[in-house]
Design a protein around this motif. Sequence first.
Motif, PDB file in Angstrom:
ATOM      1  N   VAL A  73       0.863  -1.171   0.000  1.00  0.00           N
ATOM      2  CA  VAL A  73       0.000   0.000   0.000  1.00  0.00           C
ATOM      3  C   VAL A  73       0.901   1.223   0.000  1.00  0.00           C
ATOM      4  O   VAL A  73       1.927   1.260   0.676  1.00  0.00           O
ATOM      5  CB  VAL A  73      -0.931  -0.006   1.237  1.00  0.00           C
ATOM      6  CG1 VAL A  73      -1.758   1.267   1.290  1.00  0.00           C
ATOM      7  CG2 VAL A  73      -1.832  -1.224   1.204  1.00  0.00           C
ATOM      8  N   LYS A  74       0.519   2.215  -0.769  1.00  0.00           N
ATOM      9  CA  LYS A  74       1.334   3.422  -0.914  1.00  0.00           C
ATOM     10  C   LYS A  74       1.583   4.068   0.438  1.00  0.00           C
ATOM     11  O   LYS A  74       0.677   4.338   1.196  1.00  0.00           O
ATOM     12  CB  LYS A  74       0.624   4.409  -1.839  1.00  0.00           C
ATOM     13  CG  LYS A  74       1.273   5.748  -1.980  1.00  0.00           C
ATOM     14  CD  LYS A  74       2.418   5.678  -2.929  1.00  0.00           C
ATOM     15  CE  LYS A  74       2.933   7.086  -3.208  1.00  0.00           C
ATOM     16  NZ  LYS A  74       4.327   7.144  -3.356  1.00  0.00           N
ATOM     17  N   ARG A  75       2.824   4.268   0.741  1.00  0.00           N
ATOM     18  CA  ARG A  75       3.267   5.001   1.936  1.00  0.00           C
ATOM     19  C   ARG A  75       3.957   6.262   1.440  1.00  0.00           C
ATOM     20  O   ARG A  75       4.410   6.335   0.304  1.00  0.00           O
ATOM     21  CB  ARG A  75       4.277   4.166   2.734  1.00  0.00           C
ATOM     22  CG  ARG A  75       3.815   2.786   3.091  1.00  0.00           C
ATOM     23  CD  ARG A  75       2.924   2.808   4.289  1.00  0.00           C
ATOM     24  NE  ARG A  75       2.654   1.425   4.677  1.00  0.00           N
ATOM     25  CZ  ARG A  75       1.547   1.054   5.248  1.00  0.00           C
ATOM     26  NH1 ARG A  75       0.617   1.906   5.502  1.00  0.00           N
ATOM     27  NH2 ARG A  75       1.362  -0.199   5.585  1.00  0.00           N
ATOM     28  N   ASN A  76       4.096   7.222   2.311  1.00  0.00           N
ATOM     29  CA  ASN A  76       4.780   8.452   1.925  1.00  0.00           C
ATOM     30  C   ASN A  76       6.288   8.274   1.887  1.00  0.00           C
ATOM     31  O   ASN A  76       6.987   9.031   1.236  1.00  0.00           O
ATOM     32  CB  ASN A  76       4.400   9.594   2.862  1.00  0.00           C
ATOM     33  CG  ASN A  76       2.953  10.007   2.653  1.00  0.00           C
ATOM     34  OD1 ASN A  76       2.443   9.933   1.554  1.00  0.00           O
ATOM     35  ND2 ASN A  76       2.294  10.420   3.705  1.00  0.00           N
ATOM     36  N   ALA A  77       6.794   7.300   2.612  1.00  0.00           N
ATOM     37  CA  ALA A  77       8.239   7.079   2.644  1.00  0.00           C
ATOM     38  C   ALA A  77       8.730   6.624   1.267  1.00  0.00           C
ATOM     39  O   ALA A  77       8.018   5.960   0.527  1.00  0.00           O
ATOM     40  CB  ALA A  77       8.599   6.047   3.703  1.00  0.00           C
ATOM     41  N   ARG A  78       9.973   6.940   0.950  1.00  0.00           N
ATOM     42  CA  ARG A  78      10.540   6.562  -0.350  1.00  0.00           C
ATOM     43  C   ARG A  78      10.835   5.068  -0.431  1.00  0.00           C
ATOM     44  O   ARG A  78      10.794   4.491  -1.515  1.00  0.00           O
ATOM     45  CB  ARG A  78      11.816   7.361  -0.606  1.00  0.00           C
ATOM     46  CG  ARG A  78      11.558   8.813  -0.917  1.00  0.00           C
ATOM     47  CD  ARG A  78      12.823   9.526  -1.363  1.00  0.00           C
ATOM     48  NE  ARG A  78      13.922   9.420  -0.433  1.00  0.00           N
ATOM     49  CZ  ARG A  78      14.247  10.312   0.496  1.00  0.00           C
ATOM     50  NH1 ARG A  78      13.529  11.401   0.621  1.00  0.00           N
ATOM     51  NH2 ARG A  78      15.276  10.137   1.280  1.00  0.00           N
TER      52      ARG A  78
END
Length: 160
Positions: A73-78
């Motif tokens: 799931v998309k996280r803000n971390a790179r």
Amino acid sequence: MEYTYLSPDIINKIEEYKNEFLTKDQVIIQALHLIYSKYRDITLDHMLELSNYLEVPLNQIEGIITFYDMFRVKRNARHHIRVCKNLPCHIMGYKKLIELFEKLTGEERNQESKNGRFYIETVECIGACSVAPAFMIDDDLYDGTKITEEKLNEILSKYT
């Protein structure tokens, strides 16, 4: 209805899956594979549109995503760090590995780093028991059998 986050090629393929598979869960899994392979992440927008398109509750899609570690799931971390905690990895010292990650990144698991660089989480299985305690950074699998603080720091430095 027009979809913003499900491309026409994904929708066409989902239609094929609806005719090919017996259950909606099977169709959802295949659709999630398509989304993930195209976008490398699954966002809430993807899940909402898929839920609407297949006429299934959002929590059914979320349940599948959280059950299978292959979906991210998309996280803000790179960068996304996954440390296996299943029995072989547990026995071989996954806790030490987690402590090293927390020390070197300055963050605890299930929290994004303040600088937006890493997200660390434990997962049930990544299918790499032969290199237990196994971990992944993004899509890269690592052997944790002989990991040291120095070696882990070297690995983390590759991910800027």
